[in-house]
Write a protein that holds these residues in place. Sequence first.
Motif, PDB file in Angstrom:
ATOM      1  N   ALA A 164       0.830  -1.209   0.000  1.00 44.81           N
ATOM      2  CA  ALA A 164       0.000   0.000   0.000  1.00 44.81           C
ATOM      3  C   ALA A 164       0.864   1.258   0.000  1.00 44.81           C
ATOM      4  N   ILE A 165       1.956   1.239   0.752  1.00 44.94           N
ATOM      5  CA  ILE A 165       2.848   2.400   0.765  1.00 44.94           C
ATOM      6  C   ILE A 165       3.422   2.643  -0.636  1.00 44.94           C
ATOM      7  N   GLU A 166       3.781   1.586  -1.313  1.00 43.99           N
ATOM      8  CA  GLU A 166       4.295   1.752  -2.676  1.00 43.99           C
ATOM      9  C   GLU A 166       3.206   2.277  -3.613  1.00 43.99           C
ATOM     10  N   GLN A 167       1.970   1.817  -3.425  1.00 44.53           N
ATOM     11  CA  GLN A 167       0.870   2.374  -4.215  1.00 44.53           C
ATOM     12  C   GLN A 167       0.745   3.876  -3.998  1.00 44.53           C
ATOM     13  N   LEU A 168       0.850   4.289  -2.741  1.00 38.81           N
ATOM     14  CA  LEU A 168       0.687   5.701  -2.418  1.00 38.81           C
ATOM     15  C   LEU A 168       1.844   6.546  -2.939  1.00 38.81           C
ATOM     16  N   ARG A 169       2.999   5.951  -3.097  1.00 37.53           N
ATOM     17  CA  ARG A 169       4.104   6.691  -3.729  1.00 37.53           C
ATOM     18  C   ARG A 169       3.728   7.082  -5.155  1.00 37.53           C
ATOM     19  N   GLY A 170       2.875   6.274  -5.768  1.00 35.73           N
ATOM     20  CA  GLY A 170       2.440   6.554  -7.131  1.00 35.73           C
ATOM     21  C   GLY A 170       1.213   7.448  -7.217  1.00 35.73           C
TER      22      GLY A 170
END
Length: 299
Positions: free
Chosen positions: A162-168
């Motif tokens: 989820a954190i990686e999704q939010l980076r995008g």
Amino acid sequence: MSSAQMHSDLHPIDDALVRRLVAGQFPQWAGLPVVRFPSGGTVNAMYRLGDDMVVRLPLVRGGALDVTMEREWLPRLASVLPTPVPEVLGAGEPAEGYPWDWSVYRWLAGENPEAGALSEPVLLAEDLAGFVAAMRGITLPGAPPAHRGGPVASLDASTRAAIEQLRGIPQEGVDCDAVLAVWEDALRAPAWDGPPVWLHADLMPGNLLVDNGRLTSVIDFGCMGMGDPACDLFPAWNLLPADARKVFRDALGVDDAAWIRGRGRTLSQALIALPDYRTTNPAMANNARHVIRAVLEER
């Protein structure tokens, strides 16, 4: 709720279907008005049935087991909790093309509390602590494991994803390095080494009812079961301001390890919810944003 679907496998439910289900299985209530009740929930649809009842129907297959569990456990929990909980009045079955069990409950009055708009935050914190303490003190045997009630590490893969999704999604403005640091603090915290305790395990604002600022009911027990007591610290960050948060913590006697685990668990849920619901469920997305801000302000 947006017209975009929250889930790809939502079963279509409308007023006409609910009327047919009620008339076919509970003819004594067939003439009562049926009106969709707006809810920020993601798993169930709710319809007012007359003035005193509500019909709750799973929207997705994953919610179907919750119906059975609530029927089994809510009557037993109601007698040992200080706060009213839903009372099942009718056990509906699949029919009319609807594939799962569903239930009719007694209507519980009250409003969902809103973070930042609490009229009695300290008193509400005390009420919530009393409910959580009562849950932990339950000794009924045979409870299932609580949803999300296992080790913090069991949430690691989904939280990092989820954190990686939010980076995008830069428009959300999440400080992904900062939330990752909070999450890694939770992973390093000592694990719960006591016996599992009874948990509601989903103490979101949408599952609480208040009147004049005080807790009047707790609803939606679909995640309940046994697990790490830190799971029921959610209100500290998803609802309570800092001063009331301290009252909640002190009333429950939460040590540093449990507090860090609870903060990480609450943050994990918010991080996972935000990418999923940012365009489909404003209530869930806004609560997730609030949690992220509250956690980072506290750290």
